[in-house]
Write an enzyme that holds these catalytic residues in place. Structure first.
Site, PDB file in Angstrom:
ATOM      1  N   HIS A  25       0.687  -1.140  -0.018  1.00 20.92           N
ATOM      2  CA  HIS A  25       0.012  -0.048  -0.054  1.00 20.92           C
ATOM      3  C   HIS A  25       1.002   1.076  -0.090  1.00 20.92           C
ATOM      4  O   HIS A  25       1.841   1.130   0.884  1.00 20.92           O
ATOM      5  CB  HIS A  25      -0.786   0.063   1.124  1.00 20.92           C
ATOM      6  CG  HIS A  25      -2.148  -0.874   1.343  1.00 20.92           C
ATOM      7  ND1 HIS A  25      -3.341  -0.617   1.698  1.00 20.92           N
ATOM      8  CD2 HIS A  25      -2.163  -2.047   0.369  1.00 20.92           C
ATOM      9  CE1 HIS A  25      -4.278  -1.384   1.555  1.00 20.92           C
ATOM     10  NE2 HIS A  25      -3.776  -2.522   0.662  1.00 20.92           N
ATOM     11  N   LYS A 193      -5.321 -11.512   5.402  1.00 24.56           N
ATOM     12  CA  LYS A 193      -4.662 -11.113   3.917  1.00 24.56           C
ATOM     13  C   LYS A 193      -3.377 -12.075   4.040  1.00 24.56           C
ATOM     14  O   LYS A 193      -2.202 -11.557   4.315  1.00 24.56           O
ATOM     15  CB  LYS A 193      -4.447  -9.806   3.726  1.00 24.56           C
ATOM     16  CG  LYS A 193      -3.875  -9.430   2.552  1.00 24.56           C
ATOM     17  CD  LYS A 193      -4.707  -9.722   1.395  1.00 24.56           C
ATOM     18  CE  LYS A 193      -6.017  -9.298   1.267  1.00 24.56           C
ATOM     19  NZ  LYS A 193      -6.849  -9.524  -0.014  1.00 24.56           N
ATOM     20  N   ASN A 278     -13.591 -12.789  -4.550  1.00 29.87           N
ATOM     21  CA  ASN A 278     -14.109 -11.550  -5.037  1.00 29.87           C
ATOM     22  C   ASN A 278     -13.302 -11.071  -6.237  1.00 29.87           C
ATOM     23  O   ASN A 278     -12.972  -9.806  -6.404  1.00 29.87           O
ATOM     24  CB  ASN A 278     -14.132 -10.402  -3.816  1.00 29.87           C
ATOM     25  CG  ASN A 278     -12.386 -10.263  -3.360  1.00 29.87           C
ATOM     26  OD1 ASN A 278     -11.952 -10.725  -2.631  1.00 29.87           O
ATOM     27  ND2 ASN A 278     -11.899  -9.197  -3.933  1.00 29.87           N
ATOM     28  N   HIS A 329     -16.905  -8.091   0.658  1.00 27.08           N
ATOM     29  CA  HIS A 329     -15.435  -7.533   0.720  1.00 27.08           C
ATOM     30  C   HIS A 329     -15.174  -6.067   1.069  1.00 27.08           C
ATOM     31  O   HIS A 329     -16.216  -5.369   0.919  1.00 27.08           O
ATOM     32  CB  HIS A 329     -15.198  -7.728  -0.951  1.00 27.08           C
ATOM     33  CG  HIS A 329     -13.813  -6.972  -1.629  1.00 27.08           C
ATOM     34  ND1 HIS A 329     -14.103  -5.731  -2.094  1.00 27.08           N
ATOM     35  CD2 HIS A 329     -12.505  -7.274  -1.389  1.00 27.08           C
ATOM     36  CE1 HIS A 329     -12.877  -5.183  -2.604  1.00 27.08           C
ATOM     37  NE2 HIS A 329     -12.141  -6.407  -2.298  1.00 27.08           N
ATOM     38  N   ARG A 413      -4.329   4.124  -7.252  1.00 26.92           N
ATOM     39  CA  ARG A 413      -3.722   2.970  -6.359  1.00 26.92           C
ATOM     40  C   ARG A 413      -2.647   2.318  -7.238  1.00 26.92           C
ATOM     41  O   ARG A 413      -2.905   1.912  -8.343  1.00 26.92           O
ATOM     42  CB  ARG A 413      -4.649   2.135  -5.922  1.00 26.92           C
ATOM     43  CG  ARG A 413      -4.125   0.929  -5.180  1.00 26.92           C
ATOM     44  CD  ARG A 413      -5.208   0.288  -4.340  1.00 26.92           C
ATOM     45  NE  ARG A 413      -4.526  -0.994  -3.650  1.00 26.92           N
ATOM     46  CZ  ARG A 413      -5.109  -2.064  -3.412  1.00 26.92           C
ATOM     47  NH1 ARG A 413      -6.369  -1.904  -3.188  1.00 26.92           N
ATOM     48  NH2 ARG A 413      -4.460  -3.011  -2.832  1.00 26.92           N
TER      49      ARG A 413
HETATM   50  O1  GKR Z   1      -6.275  -3.828   0.722  1.00 29.44           O
HETATM   51  O2  GKR Z   1      -4.495  -4.722  -0.340  1.00 29.44           O
HETATM   52  C1  GKR Z   1      -5.721  -4.745   0.108  1.00 29.44           C
HETATM   53  C2  GKR Z   1      -6.516  -5.915  -0.262  1.00 29.44           C
HETATM   54  O3  GKR Z   1      -5.954  -6.931  -0.985  1.00 29.44           O
HETATM   55  C3  GKR Z   1      -7.708  -5.684  -1.349  1.00 29.44           C
HETATM   56  O4  GKR Z   1      -7.061  -4.955  -2.136  1.00 29.44           O
HETATM   57  C4  GKR Z   1      -8.648  -6.613  -1.643  1.00 29.44           C
HETATM   58  O5  GKR Z   1      -9.509  -6.126  -2.651  1.00 29.44           O
HETATM   59  O6  GKR Z   1      -9.426  -6.795   0.387  1.00 29.44           O
HETATM   60  C5  GKR Z   1      -9.221  -7.093  -0.621  1.00 29.44           C
HETATM   61  C6  GKR Z   1      -9.593  -8.566  -1.033  1.00 29.44           C
HETATM   62  O7  GKR Z   1     -10.553  -9.225  -0.492  1.00 29.44           O
HETATM   63  O8  GKR Z   1      -9.372  -9.235  -2.057  1.00 29.44           O
HETATM   64 MG    MG Z   2     -10.240 -11.065  -1.575  1.00 31.14          MG
END
Ligand code: GKR
Ligand code: MG
Length: 434
Positions: A25, A193, A278, A329, A413
């Site tokens: 990020h 994550k 997602n 999501h 982003r």
């Molecule tokens: O914020 O880096 C992040 C997440 O990886 C996000 O971009 C994803 O869209 O939250 C996410 C997900 O569930 O795939």
């Molecule tokens: Mg996801």
């Protein structure tokens, strides 16, 4: 009732150095906030993906919005969701969420729909959840959303933010991060994550989470397609116990065919951990094949890119019809989005998991809703008593967010660029990486 003015505000907020298979990020995350002003001075608001392209797409609708009846507007613009590319397959496997050109119209529509519903709800003094069908729950459950992260709290130069959670690049540090979130917000679920470190380390992280929190806390892991089919199957077998009891394996590998293969091979091994997505299912057009292949057992909805709250309700019913679960999501967001997520979740009977939220990663310093951060207690957001979303804008804070946006160089982003800047100049997103 008529719309008399429409404003788009591009803002920035500090964001800590979180890792995912997309990269790292940036020190600021971007959002666009819109205002739809009605004749009687009441204003409907919405929050959506940030940066220039979404702002320009919203601005381009100005002529159709001014003078329109907000009750009719949602129908008049419906072709943005029901027609064109929006109803067809539009996997975001290779895009950072919010940067997929195929769901651009659905994202734009969603922001307008939310602002219309907020305007109508505020003028009737009815919360959105009751306006769009009636609440089936008073409070909505969210899960802790831990990330591997580098040291730092986001922001840059003279705007460096305190590092509330510290570095988390080992299983032990990750467990500490979750404990901190549980203590502060009372969460009952964990969506972790992954897709960042060697899968063996991520397996160990989940095992330590299970040891720390016990089997009553559902665990999910989401590597955002970083694994091959073989690796996904290996992880699924290794975590068969930990990911059952209300957990799931989210987007382990890319594409519906890959997901279907993982499912088939796990079942053949006697492992019935459900697969969620997602990434390979992001529109109604993706659903028939997902069901036919048994590639996905849980869909993650998100009103921001599924084309709004009412599309999410339709998605929920479709999932229920085909025996699929529904989760929610999230991407980096502030309080307006959190309340929009809570309003749609409160009026969606078939929501079978606690929703994701990035909210704990943002700070009150950047919050733009009046009264500061929206409260999450016992892991839940309670539907506010007020009409519409139940919150108003804090205009001083909004101005601050806009100033920040004007000051920084980021306009979209780009986790890959950030990764190259701070971790490895040669880093590229590779699918699969392991
Ligand atoms: O914020 O880096 C992040 C997440 O990886 C996000 O971009 C994803 O869209 O939250 C996410 C997900 O569930 O795939
Ligand atoms: Mg996801």
């Amino acid at each position: 009732m008529r719309v008399t003015d429409f404003r788009v505000h591009s803002i920035a907020m500090a964001d800590p150095p979180l890792r995912s298979s997309y990269g790292l990020h940036q020190p600021y995350a971007l959002r666009n906030v819109i205002e739809l002003q009605g004749q009687d001075g009441i204003t409907g608001i919405a929050e959506t993906y940030g940066g220039e392209e979404p702002a320009n797409a919203l601005d381009a609708l100005r002529e159709r919005l001014i003078g329109a009846d907000p009750w009719r507007l949602m129908g008049n613009l419906l072709s943005m969701v029901e027609g064109g590319a929006s109803g067809m397959e539009r996997s975001q496997t290779h895009h950072v969420p919010g940067e997929n050109p195929l769901d651009a119209d659905a994202r734009t529509y969603s922001a307008i729909e939310t602002a219309c519903l907020d305007l109508i709800g505020k003028s009737l003094e009815v919360p959105i959840c009751d306006l769009i069908g009636g609440r089936v729950r008073e409070a909505v459950s969210f899960s802790a959303y831990p990330f591997y992260k580098h040291a730092g709290g986001g922001g840059e130069a003279d705007d460096l933010r305190p590092d509330e959670y510290g570095e988390a690049l080992s299983p032990e540090q990750l467990v500490g991060q979750v404990r901190q979130m549980f203590d502060q917000y009372g969460f009952h679920d964990v969506k972790f994550k992954g897709g960042v470190l060697d899968p063996e380390i991520e397996i160990e992280t989940i095992k330590q989470l299970r040891r720390e929190f016990g089997p009553e806390v559902p665990l999910r892991i989401d590597p955002n397609c970083a694994w091959s089919v073989d690796t996904s199957v290996k992880v699924g077998i290794a975590l068969a116990d930990e990911l059952s009891n209300g957990g799931y394996l989210e987007d382990p590998t890319a594409g519906l065919d890959g997901m279907a293969e993982v499912r088939k091979r796990l079942l053949a091994e006697g492992v019935d951990v459900p697969l969620a997505s997602n990434v390979s299912v992001t529109s109604f057009g993706d659903l028939p094949e997902a069901v036919r292949l048994d590639a996905v057992q849980i869909v993650l909805c998100d009103h921001h890119y599924w084309g709004g709250m009412r599309q999410v309700q339709r998605l929920a019913k479709t999932c229920q019809t085909f025996g699929l679960g529904l989760s929610m999501h999230s991407n980096s967001h502030l309080g307006i989005s959190l309340l929009a997520m809570a309003q749609v979740a409160a009026s969606t009977p078939h929501l079978t998991y606690a929703c994701d939220t990035h909210y704990p990663w943002q700070t009150e310093q950047d919050e733009i809703v009046a009264g500061g951060c929206v409260s999450i207690q016992a892991g839940q957001v309670t539907i506010p008593a007020g009409g519409g979303l139940g919150v108003e804008l804090d205009y001083d804070q909004l101005a601050r967010g806009k100033e920040l946006y004007d000051k920084i160089p980021y306009r979209k982003r780009d986790d890959e660029a950030e990764m190259q800047k701070y971790v490895d100049p040669n880093w590229k997103r590779a699918l699969p990486r392991w």
